[in-house]
Structures are given as structure tokens and as C-alpha cells.
Design an enzyme around this catalytic site. Structure first.
Site, PDB file in Angstrom:
ATOM      1  N   ILE A 147      16.464   4.314 -54.686  1.00 27.01           N
ATOM      2  CA  ILE A 147      16.334   5.535 -55.487  1.00 27.01           C
ATOM      3  C   ILE A 147      16.052   5.200 -56.948  1.00 27.01           C
ATOM      4  O   ILE A 147      15.119   5.736 -57.553  1.00 27.01           O
ATOM      5  CB  ILE A 147      17.605   6.391 -55.366  1.00 27.01           C
ATOM      6  CG1 ILE A 147      17.808   6.838 -53.915  1.00 27.01           C
ATOM      7  CG2 ILE A 147      17.531   7.607 -56.293  1.00 27.01           C
ATOM      8  CD1 ILE A 147      19.143   7.497 -53.649  1.00 27.01           C
ATOM      9  N   ASP A 166      20.483  -3.849 -63.293  1.00 25.39           N
ATOM     10  CA  ASP A 166      20.954  -4.060 -61.929  1.00 25.39           C
ATOM     11  C   ASP A 166      21.141  -5.555 -61.697  1.00 25.39           C
ATOM     12  O   ASP A 166      20.173  -6.273 -61.443  1.00 25.39           O
ATOM     13  CB  ASP A 166      19.972  -3.488 -60.904  1.00 25.39           C
ATOM     14  CG  ASP A 166      20.555  -3.472 -59.494  1.00 25.39           C
ATOM     15  OD1 ASP A 166      21.482  -4.263 -59.218  1.00 25.39           O
ATOM     16  OD2 ASP A 166      20.089  -2.665 -58.669  1.00 25.39           O
ATOM     17  N   ALA A 229      24.275  10.182 -57.650  1.00 28.15           N
ATOM     18  CA  ALA A 229      24.656   9.114 -56.717  1.00 28.15           C
ATOM     19  C   ALA A 229      25.996   9.438 -56.070  1.00 28.15           C
ATOM     20  O   ALA A 229      26.070   9.701 -54.880  1.00 28.15           O
ATOM     21  CB  ALA A 229      24.710   7.767 -57.436  1.00 28.15           C
ATOM     22  N   ARG A 230      27.076   9.417 -56.841  1.00 26.21           N
ATOM     23  CA  ARG A 230      28.411   9.791 -56.366  1.00 26.21           C
ATOM     24  C   ARG A 230      29.221  10.289 -57.552  1.00 26.21           C
ATOM     25  O   ARG A 230      29.152   9.706 -58.642  1.00 26.21           O
ATOM     26  CB  ARG A 230      29.119   8.598 -55.714  1.00 26.21           C
ATOM     27  CG  ARG A 230      28.665   8.280 -54.301  1.00 26.21           C
ATOM     28  CD  ARG A 230      29.139   9.324 -53.290  1.00 26.21           C
ATOM     29  NE  ARG A 230      30.577   9.367 -53.190  1.00 26.21           N
ATOM     30  CZ  ARG A 230      31.280   8.593 -52.376  1.00 26.21           C
ATOM     31  NH1 ARG A 230      30.684   7.714 -51.604  1.00 26.21           N
ATOM     32  NH2 ARG A 230      32.587   8.711 -52.317  1.00 26.21           N
ATOM     33  N   ASP A 254      25.162  16.292 -59.242  1.00 19.97           N
ATOM     34  CA  ASP A 254      25.043  16.924 -57.925  1.00 19.97           C
ATOM     35  C   ASP A 254      26.405  17.066 -57.256  1.00 19.97           C
ATOM     36  O   ASP A 254      26.476  17.359 -56.069  1.00 19.97           O
ATOM     37  CB  ASP A 254      24.116  16.063 -57.049  1.00 19.97           C
ATOM     38  CG  ASP A 254      23.336  16.876 -56.021  1.00 19.97           C
ATOM     39  OD1 ASP A 254      23.211  18.096 -56.200  1.00 19.97           O
ATOM     40  OD2 ASP A 254      22.847  16.279 -55.040  1.00 19.97           O
ATOM     41  N   GLU A 259      37.059  20.829 -62.429  1.00 21.75           N
ATOM     42  CA  GLU A 259      37.162  20.516 -63.856  1.00 21.75           C
ATOM     43  C   GLU A 259      35.817  20.566 -64.573  1.00 21.75           C
ATOM     44  O   GLU A 259      35.763  20.663 -65.800  1.00 21.75           O
ATOM     45  CB  GLU A 259      37.814  19.146 -64.060  1.00 21.75           C
ATOM     46  CG  GLU A 259      37.097  18.001 -63.380  1.00 21.75           C
ATOM     47  CD  GLU A 259      37.914  16.726 -63.393  1.00 21.75           C
ATOM     48  OE1 GLU A 259      38.452  16.383 -64.456  1.00 21.75           O
ATOM     49  OE2 GLU A 259      38.032  16.089 -62.334  1.00 21.75           O
ATOM     50  N   HIS A 271      25.202  19.462 -54.363  1.00 23.05           N
ATOM     51  CA  HIS A 271      24.918  18.313 -53.494  1.00 23.05           C
ATOM     52  C   HIS A 271      23.590  18.497 -52.762  1.00 23.05           C
ATOM     53  O   HIS A 271      23.494  18.392 -51.535  1.00 23.05           O
ATOM     54  CB  HIS A 271      26.053  18.096 -52.498  1.00 23.05           C
ATOM     55  CG  HIS A 271      26.162  16.675 -52.030  1.00 23.05           C
ATOM     56  ND1 HIS A 271      27.075  16.252 -51.109  1.00 23.05           N
ATOM     57  CD2 HIS A 271      25.432  15.577 -52.369  1.00 23.05           C
ATOM     58  CE1 HIS A 271      26.932  14.952 -50.884  1.00 23.05           C
ATOM     59  NE2 HIS A 271      25.943  14.525 -51.649  1.00 23.05           N
ATOM     60  N   LEU A 272      22.535  18.718 -53.555  1.00 21.67           N
ATOM     61  CA  LEU A 272      21.209  18.978 -53.002  1.00 21.67           C
ATOM     62  C   LEU A 272      20.388  17.713 -52.773  1.00 21.67           C
ATOM     63  O   LEU A 272      19.304  17.785 -52.201  1.00 21.67           O
ATOM     64  CB  LEU A 272      20.417  19.889 -53.964  1.00 21.67           C
ATOM     65  CG  LEU A 272      20.929  21.313 -54.161  1.00 21.67           C
ATOM     66  CD1 LEU A 272      20.052  22.026 -55.186  1.00 21.67           C
ATOM     67  CD2 LEU A 272      20.930  22.073 -52.846  1.00 21.67           C
ATOM     68  N   GLY A 273      20.903  16.550 -53.200  1.00 27.46           N
ATOM     69  CA  GLY A 273      20.100  15.335 -53.223  1.00 27.46           C
ATOM     70  C   GLY A 273      19.294  15.070 -51.971  1.00 27.46           C
ATOM     71  O   GLY A 273      18.084  14.863 -52.023  1.00 27.46           O
ATOM     72  N   ALA A 274      19.950  15.070 -50.820  1.00 27.22           N
ATOM     73  CA  ALA A 274      19.261  14.756 -49.561  1.00 27.22           C
ATOM     74  C   ALA A 274      18.991  16.006 -48.736  1.00 27.22           C
ATOM     75  O   ALA A 274      18.638  15.894 -47.560  1.00 27.22           O
ATOM     76  CB  ALA A 274      20.094  13.768 -48.755  1.00 27.22           C
TER      77      ALA A 274
END
Length: 386
Positions: A147, A166, A229-230, A254, A259, A271-274
Site C-alpha cells: 500500500i 521503511d 492502516a490500523r 479510517d 474519543e 473503515h472503508l479501506g478495503a
């Protein structure tokens, strides 16, 4: 015939990769050989003794009890990269939408319904939503996998200056990365350069809170942060404090949580990513192929708890052994096969942390007695003969 249990609705395109002469798909079976799952929670599920593998049509496996699966000799697969395009497109869309205040502007425009002076109200009100272009701005990408590399390349194509960090970049990812991406060897060196920061790393104990008070302090004032990502990769308390002080101008994520919702500067998507039919098809196809190859041939591709092992078939029978990664295992296995009068045509052994996998292609008679003797070796967890 292998029985496959589906724990969620799985794309028919993926299920088509399981031919009916070899696989029976049954959502209600209590004794499956394999499980296909998306988001169903399996953490407290009791697995039958005959269950051989679980394939997750997606990247995250936090809904699967990995340690327990390893103890029972159940191989767990995921589908890295299958939804990469969907997530990368959403990131690029939100990069622009967040910069131009599109969501807030669109929501405000809806309030003008019935306004007799609509045109004048539009021209007067649009000033509050003025945003900036991304061309010429600097984007920092943390994680250059399937990604992150796509995001970096597309940002380059849109005229951005891109820096990437990375330390574990794979050879494949490096080949797919634009030569115009500046590779940083130290995250702290990259952070002060970025107008935008996006994170694309797996969630591990070592990556939890990668973006925190310390890393944000190194960023430019007014940086915009994206997290697709998370949720756990960003410390919410730190990001909210940085939004209040102006250190962070916007946080796009996402992963809504109590909070974050309703806080100024936070733009949450559900949570639309996938969540595209293309990504669901890709994930289902990859998961079905991984499951099929393991059940039929013993090959392991994209497992999160066992090593990757792929070997063309040779000889008459294939013996697949999941065992603990302990010294002397190869000699014990080969001694038993030699005593059984077998000739080893091909053999491969690989390990992943505490787990190991040995696969032998042999000629000769492989009977139940040999299988039982192999299974009786203390460190052996599961033996299959194909």
C-alpha cells in the site's frame, strides 16, 4: 473431498477457485477441513481436531487465535496486498478531500436547501472552506509495502515531493517504488520535512503508537496526518493534543472511536479501506487459492504462523509435518522414513519463530504405521500424507 466452512459472505469469484469435484463449501458444517473468514470473531471458537487451515480474506488477523492455532497445527493464511489498490485509492482521495475541506464543505452545502439567495450564500460561505493544493507539498510515507509504495508513487505522479521510511522494505516493494521517492534511513530525519504524514505498517507490539507525542513534536507545525492502516498505530491522546495546539492541522483516519468522533480537525471514515467489490474479490481469490494449495499439496503461502514453503511435487507421496522448532527434528524424521524403506526425492524444512514445517516427497509405501510413529515424536504437532 475437502469441506470448507465460510464464516462470512465470501465473494463468489473466490469460491469459484475451489472446484466442486475437490471441495464442498458448507457454511453450517461442524467439521470443516478449512475455514474462509473475513471479519467474524474466532477468538473464542473451539476448532475441531480435523481443521487444517484458516484463510482470512484480508490482511489483519486479530480476529483469529494464532497461538492456539499453532498449538493445534492449524495453518493461518492472510491476503497481503490483495486490497492494496483499494486502500491506496482511498488514501489519495482523503489526502485531497482533507486538504480541500471537501467533507465539511459538502455537509454545509446541504444546509442551503430552500435558500432564496442560494448563489450569494454559496459565494459568501465558501471562504470558510478554503484549502490548499497538494502539488508541490511534501508527503512522508511510513511503511513502503504494497500500500505505502502505491501511495508514494501516486503522490509523485500528482506532483508531490515524497519521502519514505521503511527499515524492512522487501526487494519486491523496492523494485515497485519510484526512483523519485527519497528513502530515509531514520524516521526522525523525515518527520520535520513533511507537510503530510501517512502510515502503512502492520500492527505489532513494536509498532503500536508509532505516531505519538514524541514523533509529533518533531513534525512541522500544521502537519496533516493520515492513518488508513490500523487505529492503534496512532496515539489518540497525543494526536488530539497536537490538534488543540495547532501542531497537527488535520487527522484523517479510517478507524473511528468514541474519543475521536466530533473532535475539531478529525475526519473519520467507517473503515472503508478495503470496502470495494474489487478488493473483496481479490482477497477471496487469494484466500481460496492459498487454502486450496495447502489442502491439496501442502504448500504454504502467506501464512502468519507457519513458514512459507513451496515445492513442486516429486515422488509418489508427500509427507507434511508441522512441528516445534527444536534441534534434532530432521534427523528424527529422516531416521523414521529410512527405517520405513522410503527414498526421499525432495525435502524442505523451514522455521518461523517457535514453529517449523518439514515437507518430504518420497517413493515407497507410506502406511498408517509410519504416520503414527512420526506423530509420536514429542515435538511433532501434525502429520499429513498427501
Amino acid at each position: 473431498m475437502f469441506t470448507i466452512k465460510t464464516m462470512n459472505a465470501i465473494s463468489p469469484v473466490g469460491l469459484a477457485k475451489l472446484p466442486k469435484n475437490l471441495f464442498e463449501v458448507d457454511a453450517d458444517t461442524d467439521t470443516p477441513d478449512g475455514i474462509l473468514v473475513r471479519s467474524a470473531d474466532l477468538l473464542n471458537t473451539t476448532f475441531p481436531e480435523n481443521l487444517l487451515a484458516i484463510a482470512r480474506a484480508g490482511a489483519g488477523v486479530n480476529n483469529i487465535p494464532l497461538d492456539r492455532c499453532s498449538e493445534q497445527g492449524i495453518v493461518v493464511f492472510n491476503t497481503p496486498g490483495a486490497n492494496a489498490n483499494a486502500v491506496a485509492e482511498l488514501v489519495m482521495g482523503m489526502l485531497i478531500a482533507g486538504s480541500r475541506n471537501v467533507p465539511a464543505a459538502a455537509q454545509w452545502a446541504q444546509t442551503l436547501a430552500g435558500d432564496p439567495a442560494l448563489s450569494k450564500s454559496v459565494e459568501k460561505g465558501k471562504k470558510q472552506f478554503v484549502g490548499n493544493e497538494i502539488q508541490g507539498k511534501t508527503l512522508g510515507v511510513i511503511g513502503l509495502g504494497a500500500i505505502g509504495s502505491r501511495v508514494a508513487n501516486r503522490a509523485i505522479a500528482m506532483g508531490m515531493e515524497v519521502y519514505g521510511y521503511d527499515p524492512y522494505i522487501s526487494i519486491d516493494a523496492a523494485w515497485n517504488l519510484s526512483s523519485q521517492v527519497h528513502h530515509c534511513v531514520n524516521l526522525n530525519d523525515m518527520l520535520p520535512l513533511c507537510d503530510y504524514l501517512t502510515i502503512h505498517v502492520p500492527y505489532l507490539p513494536t509498532t503500536r503508537g508509532t505516531i505519538n507525542a514524541q514523533t509529533l513534536a518533531l513534525c512541522k507545525d500544521g502537519v496533516k496526518v493520515l492513518n488508513y492502516a490500523r487505529g492503534e498505530l496512532v496515539n489518540n491522546e497525543a494526536i488530539l493534543e497536537a490538534l488543540e495546539t495547532g501542531k497537527v492541522a488535520a487527522y484523517m483516519t479510517d478507524f473511528p472511536c468514541e474519543e475521536l468522533l466530533g473532535k475539531p480537525g478529525v475526519l473519520c471514515t467507517p473503515h472503508l479501506g478495503a470496502s470495494t467489490p474489487e478488493a473483496e474479490d481479490n482477497c477471496a481469490v487469494m484466500a481460496a487459492q492459498e487454502l486450496s494449495d495447502y489442502l491439496k499439496n501442502g504448500n504454504i503461502t502467506h501464512s502468519v504462523n507457519l513458514p512459507e514453503v513451496n515445492q513442486p511435487r516429486a515422488g509418489g507421496k508427500r509427507i507434511c509435518i508441522i512441528h516445534r522448532n527444536e534441534p534434532g527434528m530432521i534427523s528424527q524424521i529422516t531416521t523414521l522414513t529410512t527405517e520405513a524403506g522410503l527414498n526421499i526425492e525432495n525435502m524442505v524444512n523451514k522455521s518461523k519463530k517457535e514453529m517449523a514445517y518439514t515437507m518430504l516427497d518420497v517413493t515407497g509405501a507410506v502406511d498408517q504405521g509410519l504416520k503414527d510413529r512420526l506423530a509420536a515424536v514429542p515435538a511433532v504437532i501434525r502429520v499429513r500424507v498427501l
